[in-house]
Design a protein around this motif. Structure first.
Motif: not given
Ligand SMILES: Cc1cc2nc3c(=O)[nH]c(=O)nc-3n(C[C@H](O)[C@H](O)[C@H](O)COP(=O)(O)OP(=O)(O)OC[C@H]3O[C@@H](n4cnc5c(N)ncnc54)[C@H](O)[C@@H]3O)c2cc1C
Length: 402
Positions: A11-27
């Motif tokens: 899901g690419g809504g606000p919840a999905g994009s935000s979860a993906a953001y921090t997880a990617s930022k954490n490597g």
């Protein structure tokens, strides 16, 4: 075809994009799967949120229209609450949701669109280890150490696991984004009472440049009324403040559903987290959930990262996420649910009186109330000290006393 990731976000809504953001930022190696042709292809929300949250999330200024005045209409009453600063905003939803996804992509998230998750993949012990999706009629499998279900109202992943059923109580909303002749860009309007919505409310939310979202939300199964039909009637009959808009030229139609079952769901399982609408994280007073989707999406991505790095993605390890969001909002949402139950039962006459109570609030108290941020202002003191009994009664509900 199959691909292997650390984290699979559905899901690419606000919840999905935000979860993906921090997880990617954490490597982490993250895939974000969206069924539509592009992120925010369809808009299913009115996009009202709060400047404080916008600033906390770093949403750019060109993504929203600030609002500082609030007008509340009941059949025979009206309250105007004017503030000196803008504390609320109407989002350009498409721009904001795309900005959130671009933030994740900039951190390394791989985004696939036009890809619909249809089923889950389980290991021999029944734990989720991935999802099956359809893209251009071909099946693709995405494997992950953790899966985040951010599929919104449908909760596709949790349903496929057999963990949840369809929401029983929910809001159905229809709105036109329209060019109008006259609208104040710094003011929003809420309309309550039978003619606007038998269980819910109608709204006018300005976006600037003489554009406004005019909509109706109706609680299900509380009322059988179709929000689209009611919206068309309100516009045709130019009810209440809609009359002041002059000529209305629709640009786009929006329709959506939002859960209203309170915080009834368990949101962590072995290798799985539910976030946003899929977890039912909405403020029941006005059924808004964007800020929760972003805030708890980011936390979900962070907790998943720590669990994956620790090689322990058990429910116990992931429960840090559930503890975190519950601590932040559970008691507020429960109190707001009681106010919502009161509001559902109000007659038109009762609503006229309720507006008299609301008119007693200062702008910041009104906003904290609508946001269900009880406790931030003097609201709880009003429950004991306000000179009017009706005001004390309303805030005693919030405090948990009937
Ligand atoms: C009429 C209406 C008005 C609203 N107004 C407001 C408001 O003013 N302010 C506010 O804060 N909130 C509002 N809300 C609520 C708000 O829209 C939600 O709380 C918020 O969008 C939740 O975000 P989410 O990411 O959890 O879900 P969503 O925004 O629903 O995103 C889910 C994403 O998952 C995708 N998806 C779904 N199934 C699959 C699948 N099987 N495979 C791949 N992708 C999939 C969808 O296409 C979508 O992009 C409103 C809701 C409605 C219905």
């Amino acid at each position: 075809m199959s691909d292997i990731y650390d984290l699979v976000v559905v899901g690419g809504g606000p919840a999905g994009s935000s979860a993906a953001y921090t997880a990617s930022k954490n490597g982490l190696k993250v895939i974000l799967i969206e069924k539509e042709e592009s992120i925010a292809e369809s808009v299913r929300t009115s996009g009202v949120t709060w400047i404080q949250n916008i600033e906390e999330f770093g949403i750019p200024e060109d993504c929203y229209n600030p609002v500082k005045n609030f007008e509340f209409y009941s059949p025979n009453n009206k309250v105007s609450i004017g503030d000196t600063v803008a504390r609320s905003a109407v989002l350009d939803v498409r721009k904001t949701y795309r900005w959130l996804a671009s933030q994740a992509e900039a951190q390394g998230t791989e985004i696939v669109v036009n890809t619909t998750v249809k089923d889950v993949i389980k290991d021999e012990s029944g734990k989720i280890i991935g999802v099956k999706a359809i893209q251009n009629e071909k099946e693709i499998e995405f494997f992950g150490k953790v899966v985040i279900d951010a599929s919104g109202f449908q909760s596709t992943v949790a349903k496929s696991m057999g963990f949840v059923k369809q929401w029983e109580r929910f809001g159905a909303g229809a709105e036109y984004e329209a060019k109008v002749e006259h609208v104040k860009a710094d003011t929003w309007w809420l309309m309550v009472g039978e003619k606007y919505s038998p269980a819910g409310y109608a709204w006018i939310f300005p976006l600037g440049d003489n554009i406004a979202r005019i909509g109706v939300g109706i609680g299900k199964p509380d009322s059988p009324v179709d929000p689209t039909a009611r919206l068309k009637e309100l516009i045709e009959n130019k009810e209440g403040p809609i009359a002041n808009l002059g000529k209305i030229e629709p640009i786009e139609f929006h329709y959506g559903l939002i859960p209203n079952d309170g915080l009834s769901r368990k949101t962590v399982y072995d290798n799985l987290i539910l976030v946003g609408d899929s977890a039912g994280q909405a403020n029941p007073l006005v059924l808004e959930g964007i800020r929760y989707a972003i805030k708890f999406g980011r936390i979900a991505g962070d907790v998943a990262s720590k669990a994956i790095k620790a090689n322990d993605t058990s429910e116990k390890k992931l429960s840090e996420y559930e503890d975190n969001w519950k601590k932040a909002i559970e008691s507020k949402i429960k109190s707001a649910g009681k106010v919502q139950d009161r509001w559902i039962g109000l007659t038109d006459k009762d609503w006229d009186k309720e507006l008299d109570i609301i008119s007693e609030l200062k702008p910041e108290e009104f906003l904290d109330f609508i946001k269900a941020d009880f406790g931030l202002s003097n609201m709880l003191k009003l429950a004991t000290n306000h000179p009017k009994l009706a005001v004390r009664q309303l805030f005693n509900l919030v405090k948990g006393k009937s």
